[in-house]
Enzyme design. Structure first.
Site, PDB file in Angstrom:
ATOM      1  N   ASP A   1      -0.072   5.036   1.071  1.00 57.28           N
ATOM      2  CA  ASP A   1      -0.237   5.956   2.193  1.00 57.28           C
ATOM      3  C   ASP A   1      -0.165   5.227   3.532  1.00 57.28           C
ATOM      4  O   ASP A   1      -0.853   4.225   3.750  1.00 57.28           O
ATOM      5  CB  ASP A   1      -1.572   6.688   2.070  1.00 57.28           C
ATOM      6  CG  ASP A   1      -1.635   7.544   0.813  1.00 57.28           C
ATOM      7  OD1 ASP A   1      -1.596   8.772   0.934  1.00 57.28           O
ATOM      8  OD2 ASP A   1      -1.700   6.961  -0.292  1.00 57.28           O
TER       9      ASP A   1
ATOM     10  N   ASP B   1       0.861  -1.163   0.000  1.00 54.40           N
ATOM     11  CA  ASP B   1       0.000   0.000   0.000  1.00 54.40           C
ATOM     12  C   ASP B   1       0.909   1.229   0.000  1.00 54.40           C
ATOM     13  O   ASP B   1       2.093   1.126   0.336  1.00 54.40           O
ATOM     14  CB  ASP B   1      -0.867  -0.043   1.264  1.00 54.40           C
ATOM     15  CG  ASP B   1      -1.622   1.240   1.513  1.00 54.40           C
ATOM     16  OD1 ASP B   1      -2.280   1.738   0.574  1.00 54.40           O
ATOM     17  OD2 ASP B   1      -1.557   1.767   2.643  1.00 54.40           O
TER      18      ASP B   1
END
Length: 225
Positions: A24, A22
């Site tokens: 963020d 991922d």
């Protein structure tokens, strides 16, 4: 390659492992949408929505569109300004280098935005990345997302697509994330790692890392330590 995807041309090869992160609060220390919202004077509002979405309390697509609407009217120059403030998580260069040295590839799939992820992906030498794009008209953000939103299903699809493209069996894939919209790709992966994650993600992951240093993933893969 769709408009919402970047991949390096690597020729014909079979990779040893695929690691998908991922962006963020995993690859990056920041929630980029919050940095953008700060420029629009809406950071507190957006941070609250982000937190609820990452806990799985809100539909991700609806929450993203709501947050992006707060960016309406910002000049496109905001991308460069915010890009200079984004902090890469400790240990990322070491993780990328270690995976590459072992013949593996690294991908990032993000509910964030290509406008900010592209220069980071190039700088870090990532092999693949996929994210959303923001609509800009006459040099100004419209407050809309261009095309389908990269949500939980899209993250899972990206992991499987990249694995197939690189000749990696799903058992040789690793998914690393922190929020509820990472759970589907983590379910598809051979190994799932919760990184400074929300409770629901910690509960379902194979492994949990609480120290904010992504180089700690390397010994989990038998690549160091």
């Amino acid at each position: 390659m769709t408009p919402a995807e970047h991949e390096r041309t690597s020729g014909h090869r079979t990779a040893s492992v695929l690691v998908v992160l991922d962006a963020d609060s995993t690859l990056l220390q920041d929630e980029v949408i919050e940095l953008l919202a700060e420029e629009a004077g809406a950071r507190t509002e957006v941070a609250e929505i982000t937190e609820r979405a990452m806990r799985g309390e809100l539909d991700f697509e609806e929450s993203l569109r709501e947050r992006v609407r707060t960016l309406e009217g910002l000049p496109a120059s905001v991308f460069q300004h915010v890009g200079e403030r984004i902090r890469v998580t400790e240990g990322v260069p070491e993780l990328v280098a270690g995976v590459h040295a072992a013949g593996g590839v690294v991908g990032v799939v993000s509910g964030g935005f290509h406008e900010l992820l592209d220069p980071i992906g190039e700088r870090l030498g990532l092999d693949h990345w996929r994210a959303n794009r923001l609509v800009v008209e006459d040099g100004v953000l419209t407050g809309e997302v261009d095309g389908p939103v990269v949500d939980a299903a899209a993250k899972a699809q990206a992991l499987l697509f990249w694995a197939a493209a690189e000749g990696v069996h799903p058992r040789q894939t690793v998914a690393i994330g922190d929020g509820a919209n990472d759970l589907r790709m983590m379910e598809e992966a051979g190994l799932s790692v919760a990184f400074n994650a929300k409770p629901a993600v910690r509960a379902q992951a194979d492994l949990v890392i609480d120290h904010p240093d992504l180089s700690q993933v390397l010994p989990l893969l038998g690549l160091r330590g």
